[in-house]
Design a protein around this motif. Structure first.
Motif, PDB file in Angstrom:
ATOM      1  N   LEU A 177       2.057   1.632  -3.483  1.00  0.00           N
ATOM      2  CA  LEU A 177       0.970   2.124  -4.324  1.00  0.00           C
ATOM      3  C   LEU A 177       0.731   3.613  -4.093  1.00  0.00           C
ATOM      4  O   LEU A 177       0.572   4.385  -5.042  1.00  0.00           O
ATOM      5  CB  LEU A 177      -0.308   1.333  -4.028  1.00  0.00           C
ATOM      6  N   GLY A 178       0.757   4.027  -2.829  1.00  0.00           N
ATOM      7  CA  GLY A 178       0.555   5.438  -2.507  1.00  0.00           C
ATOM      8  C   GLY A 178       1.648   6.323  -3.072  1.00  0.00           C
ATOM      9  O   GLY A 178       1.382   7.394  -3.618  1.00  0.00           O
ATOM     10  N   SER A 179       2.893   5.877  -2.962  1.00  0.00           N
ATOM     11  CA  SER A 179       3.991   6.687  -3.499  1.00  0.00           C
ATOM     12  C   SER A 179       3.937   6.712  -5.020  1.00  0.00           C
ATOM     13  O   SER A 179       4.249   7.733  -5.638  1.00  0.00           O
ATOM     14  CB  SER A 179       5.335   6.172  -3.011  1.00  0.00           C
TER      15      SER A 179
ATOM     16  N   ILE B  72       1.165   6.616  -6.835  1.00  0.00           N
ATOM     17  CA  ILE B  72       0.089   7.551  -7.183  1.00  0.00           C
ATOM     18  C   ILE B  72       0.563   8.983  -6.992  1.00  0.00           C
ATOM     19  O   ILE B  72       0.284   9.858  -7.815  1.00  0.00           O
ATOM     20  CB  ILE B  72      -1.167   7.262  -6.334  1.00  0.00           C
ATOM     21  N   LYS B  73       1.317   9.231  -5.910  1.00  0.00           N
ATOM     22  CA  LYS B  73       1.821  10.586  -5.657  1.00  0.00           C
ATOM     23  C   LYS B  73       2.778  11.024  -6.770  1.00  0.00           C
ATOM     24  O   LYS B  73       2.700  12.149  -7.257  1.00  0.00           O
ATOM     25  CB  LYS B  73       2.540  10.631  -4.311  1.00  0.00           C
TER      26      LYS B  73
ATOM     27  N   MET C 128       0.832  -1.206   0.000  1.00  0.00           N
ATOM     28  CA  MET C 128       0.000   0.000   0.000  1.00  0.00           C
ATOM     29  C   MET C 128       0.869   1.260   0.000  1.00  0.00           C
ATOM     30  O   MET C 128       0.533   2.249  -0.654  1.00  0.00           O
ATOM     31  CB  MET C 128      -0.942   0.002   1.205  1.00  0.00           C
ATOM     32  N   ARG C 129       1.984   1.219   0.727  1.00  0.00           N
ATOM     33  CA  ARG C 129       2.908   2.367   0.702  1.00  0.00           C
ATOM     34  C   ARG C 129       3.466   2.563  -0.695  1.00  0.00           C
ATOM     35  O   ARG C 129       3.570   3.684  -1.185  1.00  0.00           O
ATOM     36  CB  ARG C 129       4.048   2.163   1.698  1.00  0.00           C
TER      37      ARG C 129
ATOM     38  N   LYS D  54       0.734  11.886  -9.855  1.00  0.00           N
ATOM     39  CA  LYS D  54       0.083  13.189  -9.741  1.00  0.00           C
ATOM     40  C   LYS D  54       1.092  14.321  -9.925  1.00  0.00           C
ATOM     41  O   LYS D  54       0.811  15.321 -10.582  1.00  0.00           O
ATOM     42  CB  LYS D  54      -0.615  13.325  -8.387  1.00  0.00           C
TER      43      LYS D  54
END
Length: 66
Positions: free
Chosen positions: A39-41, A43-44, A36-37, A47
């Motif tokens: 995936l979050g990084s 996505i960041k 999840m980390r 963006k």
């Protein structure tokens, strides 16, 4: 397009629970937060890159108007 709505319309709480249990069994409790980390990084970064591209487009468009 009709086939897509058939697949998406049939997802309920039991199906989500089964998928969550399968993911937990396959990857384990310790690996999921790492995924999840990541995936979050990701996505960041996506963006930030798209914002940078939008800024470049805005800058080039405004410089072409002058």
């Amino acid at each position: 397009m009709m086939e897509l709505s058939i697949f998406l319309g049939g997802v309920g709480p039991w199906q989500i629970a089964v998928v969550a249990i399968l993911v937990l069994l396959l990857f384990g409790g310790k690996k999921i937060p790492e995924m999840m980390r990541g995936l979050g990084s990701g996505i960041k970064e996506f963006k930030d890159a798209s914002k940078t591209e939008d800024d470049k487009d805005t800058t080039s468009t405004s410089s072409n108007k002058e």
